[in-house]
Design a protein around this motif. Structure first.
Motif, mmCIF file in Angstrom:
data_model
loop_
_atom_site.group_PDB
_atom_site.id
_atom_site.type_symbol
_atom_site.label_atom_id
_atom_site.label_comp_id
_atom_site.label_asym_id
_atom_site.label_seq_id
_atom_site.Cartn_x
_atom_site.Cartn_y
_atom_site.Cartn_z
ATOM 1 N N ALA A 30 0.833 -1.215 0.000
ATOM 2 C CA ALA A 30 0.000 0.000 0.000
ATOM 3 C C ALA A 30 0.862 1.258 0.000
ATOM 4 C CB ALA A 30 -0.888 -0.009 1.240
ATOM 5 N N SER A 31 0.235 2.392 -0.411
ATOM 6 C CA SER A 31 0.903 3.697 -0.276
ATOM 7 C C SER A 31 0.638 4.265 1.099
ATOM 8 C CB SER A 31 0.337 4.708 -1.271
ATOM 9 O OG SER A 31 0.740 4.409 -2.541
ATOM 10 N N ARG A 32 -0.590 3.987 1.587
ATOM 11 C CA ARG A 32 -1.019 4.634 2.814
ATOM 12 C C ARG A 32 -1.958 3.695 3.574
ATOM 13 N NH1 ARG A 32 -3.305 9.542 0.753
ATOM 14 N NH2 ARG A 32 -1.325 10.605 0.976
ATOM 15 N N LEU A 33 -1.775 3.653 4.905
ATOM 16 C CA LEU A 33 -2.690 2.893 5.760
ATOM 17 C C LEU A 33 -3.286 3.820 6.798
ATOM 18 C CD1 LEU A 33 -0.617 -0.360 6.583
ATOM 19 C CD2 LEU A 33 -2.334 -0.049 4.784
ATOM 20 N N VAL A 34 -4.574 3.688 7.025
ATOM 21 C CA VAL A 34 -5.247 4.425 8.102
ATOM 22 C C VAL A 34 -5.710 3.378 9.116
ATOM 23 C CG1 VAL A 34 -7.132 5.976 8.721
ATOM 24 C CG2 VAL A 34 -6.015 6.204 6.487
ATOM 25 N N LEU A 35 -5.151 3.461 10.325
ATOM 26 C CA LEU A 35 -5.432 2.462 11.358
ATOM 27 C C LEU A 35 -6.401 3.041 12.377
ATOM 28 C CD1 LEU A 35 -1.735 1.307 12.022
ATOM 29 C CD2 LEU A 35 -3.315 0.506 10.240
ATOM 30 N N VAL A 36 -7.486 2.317 12.633
ATOM 31 C CA VAL A 36 -8.541 2.836 13.523
ATOM 32 C C VAL A 36 -8.853 1.812 14.619
ATOM 33 C CG1 VAL A 36 -10.921 3.701 13.622
ATOM 34 C CG2 VAL A 36 -9.561 4.038 11.534
ATOM 35 N N ALA A 37 -8.959 2.277 15.846
ATOM 36 C CA ALA A 37 -9.410 1.471 16.996
ATOM 37 C C ALA A 37 -9.455 2.394 18.198
ATOM 38 C CB ALA A 37 -8.475 0.287 17.254
ATOM 39 N N ARG A 38 -9.765 1.830 19.384
ATOM 40 C CA ARG A 38 -9.779 2.669 20.596
ATOM 41 C C ARG A 38 -8.395 2.765 21.230
ATOM 42 N NH1 ARG A 38 -14.215 -0.822 23.526
ATOM 43 N NH2 ARG A 38 -12.718 -2.291 22.672
ATOM 44 N N ILE A 59 1.521 6.189 7.196
ATOM 45 C CA ILE A 59 0.577 5.531 8.115
ATOM 46 C C ILE A 59 -0.049 6.569 9.017
ATOM 47 C CG2 ILE A 59 0.198 3.672 9.755
ATOM 48 C CD1 ILE A 59 2.667 2.349 8.961
ATOM 49 N N ARG A 60 -1.364 6.593 9.050
ATOM 50 C CA ARG A 60 -2.101 7.508 9.931
ATOM 51 C C ARG A 60 -2.872 6.675 10.953
ATOM 52 N NH1 ARG A 60 -2.591 12.437 7.093
ATOM 53 N NH2 ARG A 60 -1.085 12.323 5.362
ATOM 54 N N VAL A 61 -3.038 7.276 12.118
ATOM 55 C CA VAL A 61 -3.736 6.608 13.204
ATOM 56 C C VAL A 61 -4.930 7.455 13.619
ATOM 57 C CG1 VAL A 61 -3.465 6.208 15.704
ATOM 58 C CG2 VAL A 61 -1.782 5.272 14.105
ATOM 59 N N PHE A 62 -6.072 6.839 13.793
ATOM 60 C CA PHE A 62 -7.257 7.577 14.254
ATOM 61 C C PHE A 62 -7.902 6.783 15.385
ATOM 62 C CE2 PHE A 62 -11.539 9.206 14.383
ATOM 63 C CZ PHE A 62 -11.389 10.556 14.080
ATOM 64 N N GLU A 63 -7.949 7.411 16.562
ATOM 65 C CA GLU A 63 -8.541 6.751 17.730
ATOM 66 C C GLU A 63 -10.056 6.965 17.711
ATOM 67 O OE1 GLU A 63 -7.197 8.586 21.333
ATOM 68 O OE2 GLU A 63 -8.494 7.343 22.584
ATOM 69 N N ALA A 64 -10.798 5.867 17.745
ATOM 70 C CA ALA A 64 -12.263 6.029 17.736
ATOM 71 C C ALA A 64 -12.940 4.831 18.372
ATOM 72 C CB ALA A 64 -12.782 6.198 16.305
ATOM 73 N N ASP A 65 -13.935 5.128 19.186
ATOM 74 C CA ASP A 65 -14.867 4.089 19.616
ATOM 75 C C ASP A 65 -15.946 4.053 18.537
ATOM 76 O OD1 ASP A 65 -16.894 2.569 20.613
ATOM 77 O OD2 ASP A 65 -16.871 3.445 22.615
ATOM 78 N N LEU A 66 -15.891 3.039 17.706
ATOM 79 C CA LEU A 66 -16.768 2.999 16.523
ATOM 80 C C LEU A 66 -18.225 2.665 16.862
ATOM 81 C CD1 LEU A 66 -14.324 1.332 13.981
ATOM 82 C CD2 LEU A 66 -15.115 3.707 13.962
ATOM 83 N N THR A 67 -18.505 2.363 18.120
ATOM 84 C CA THR A 67 -19.920 2.192 18.485
ATOM 85 C C THR A 67 -20.615 3.549 18.531
ATOM 86 O OG1 THR A 67 -19.523 2.303 20.880
ATOM 87 C CG2 THR A 67 -19.465 0.121 19.877
ATOM 88 N N ARG A 68 -19.808 4.639 18.515
ATOM 89 C CA ARG A 68 -20.388 5.991 18.607
ATOM 90 C C ARG A 68 -20.532 6.618 17.225
ATOM 91 N NH1 ARG A 68 -16.919 9.312 22.815
ATOM 92 N NH2 ARG A 68 -17.936 10.925 21.596
ATOM 93 N N SER A 69 -21.751 7.012 16.913
ATOM 94 C CA SER A 69 -22.038 7.601 15.607
ATOM 95 C C SER A 69 -21.209 8.876 15.370
ATOM 96 C CB SER A 69 -23.534 7.891 15.564
ATOM 97 O OG SER A 69 -23.836 8.673 14.475
ATOM 98 N N ASP A 70 -21.048 9.708 16.435
ATOM 99 C CA ASP A 70 -20.298 10.960 16.264
ATOM 100 C C ASP A 70 -18.826 10.687 15.943
ATOM 101 O OD1 ASP A 70 -19.926 9.971 18.871
ATOM 102 O OD2 ASP A 70 -19.465 11.949 19.689
ATOM 103 N N ARG A 71 -18.262 9.591 16.470
ATOM 104 C CA ARG A 71 -16.859 9.268 16.179
ATOM 105 C C ARG A 71 -16.706 8.732 14.745
ATOM 106 N NH1 ARG A 71 -13.473 11.762 17.560
ATOM 107 N NH2 ARG A 71 -11.826 10.226 17.798
ATOM 108 N N ARG A 72 -17.735 8.041 14.268
ATOM 109 C CA ARG A 72 -17.677 7.563 12.876
ATOM 110 C C ARG A 72 -17.745 8.765 11.926
ATOM 111 N NH1 ARG A 72 -21.459 3.624 15.249
ATOM 112 N NH2 ARG A 72 -23.219 4.630 14.230
#
Ligand SMILES: NC(=O)c1ccc[n+]([C@@H]2O[C@H](COP(=O)([O-])OP(=O)(O)OC[C@H]3O[C@@H](n4cnc5c(N)ncnc54)[C@H](OP(=O)(O)O)[C@@H]3O)[C@@H](O)[C@H]2O)c1
Length: 270
Positions: A30-38, A59-72
């Motif tokens: 890949a050229s770029r990875l976006v990693l998401v989790a809490r 590589i970018r990192v995004f912290e998110a609780d994906l159960t939350r609509s606002d974080r998505r």
């Protein structure tokens, strides 16, 4: 695999298990990875290890609780602001719960439905429009063999995965003519944190699945390799591990009244 060369992939649940393995296997391509989790610390640790091995990789990192609509929504807004055009979406984050339905903790059940169903559907909805505009893209939804059978003692989990497989199959047909492939990866038991988390406090370790069906166990590396190969070959569904794939294929042609008897006998031993 040529298909993934230069892609921008977003992986949910990349802090452990299959998600982290997707990142490791895509990193050379890949050229770029976006990693998401809490767990941001684990995402940062993985990102820094991968950067040291593949210095060309963004590589970018995004912290998110994906159960939350606002974080998505925040994730989608951030991707747009950063001009990160995702052309490979891996909806991998998922959660199980093992035990009787009536004694399940409702908060946990709600979390499982929110993550396994709502988050996966919402994130796909948020990103698919951009994918369609840009043309060639892929979506990989991590489902489970549990989605093929209504499993007692994992009733809600297996129902969420039936949803994931069904949604994936329908979207594969709908989106294929417009340049987007959709694949459901349906693993059996894979040794990750999954069974520790699915086991309720004070209950028997649900990873005993590994002892009951040792021949069906595949490593995270094998499950991910099979999943990526299926995406590259535009397959709508893949069950990693030849033995499990053969067993499920056979089980699916057995009349359901017999399957129900087998499941009833198994439930009685729980
Ligand atoms: N292992 C198996 O035997 C097996 C079999 C069939 C299917 N699957 C499926 O495979 C997928 C990956 O599971 P795994 O085996 O790799 O288990 P895992 O090691 O427990 O990984 C689950 C991932 O989901 C993330 N996650 C959990 N809750 C989240 C939330 N609220 N918001 C954002 N991310 C969240 C976790 O990250 P954080 O905790 O850092 O948020 C973690 O990265 C799941 O969809 C699972 O249903 C697993």
């Amino acid at each position: 695999m040529k298909f993934f060369e230069g892609c921008t992939a977003l992986i949910t649940g990349a802090s452990s298990g299959l998600g982290a393995e997707f990142a490791r296997q895509l990193a050379p391509l890949a050229s770029r990875l976006v990693l998401v989790a809490r767990r941001k610390d684990l995402l940062e640790e993985l990102a820094s290890t991968l950067r040291s091995i593949h210095p060309q990789l963004d590589i970018r990192v995004f912290e998110a609780d994906l159960t939350r609509s606002d974080r998505r929504q925040a994730l989608a807004d951030w991707l747009a602001n950063e001009k990160l055009d995702i052309n490979f979406l891996i909806n991998n984050a998922g959660l199980g719960d093992h035990g009787h339905f009536e004694s399940s903790d409702w908060t946990r059940v709600q979390e499982m439905i929110d993550l396994n169903i709502t988050a996966l559907t919402h994130l796909t909805h948020l990103l698919v429009g951009g994918m369609l505009v840009r043309g060639r893209a892929a979506i990989l939804n991590v489902s489970s063999v549990a989605g093929f059978f209504p499993l007692p003692n994992m009733a809600v989990y297996s129902a969420t995965k039936a949803y994931v497989t069904s949604l994936s199959e329908a979207l594969a047909i709908e989106l294929r003519p417009r340049g987007i492939t959709v694949t459901a990866l349906c693993p059996g038991p894979v040794p990750t944190e999954f069974f520790d988390i699915a086991t309720r406090p004070g209950e028997e370790d649900s990873s005993s699945h590994f002892e009951t069906f040792p021949a069906f166990v595949v490593s995270a590396a094998e499950a991910v390799r099979d999943g990526l190969r299926a995406v590259a070959n535009d397959r709508a569904r893949i069950i990693p591990g030849p033995l499990l794939a053969a067993a499920v294929t056979m089980a699916l042609v057995i009349p359901f009244c017999i399957v129900r008897r087998i499941l009833t006998a198994k439930a009685a031993s729980f």
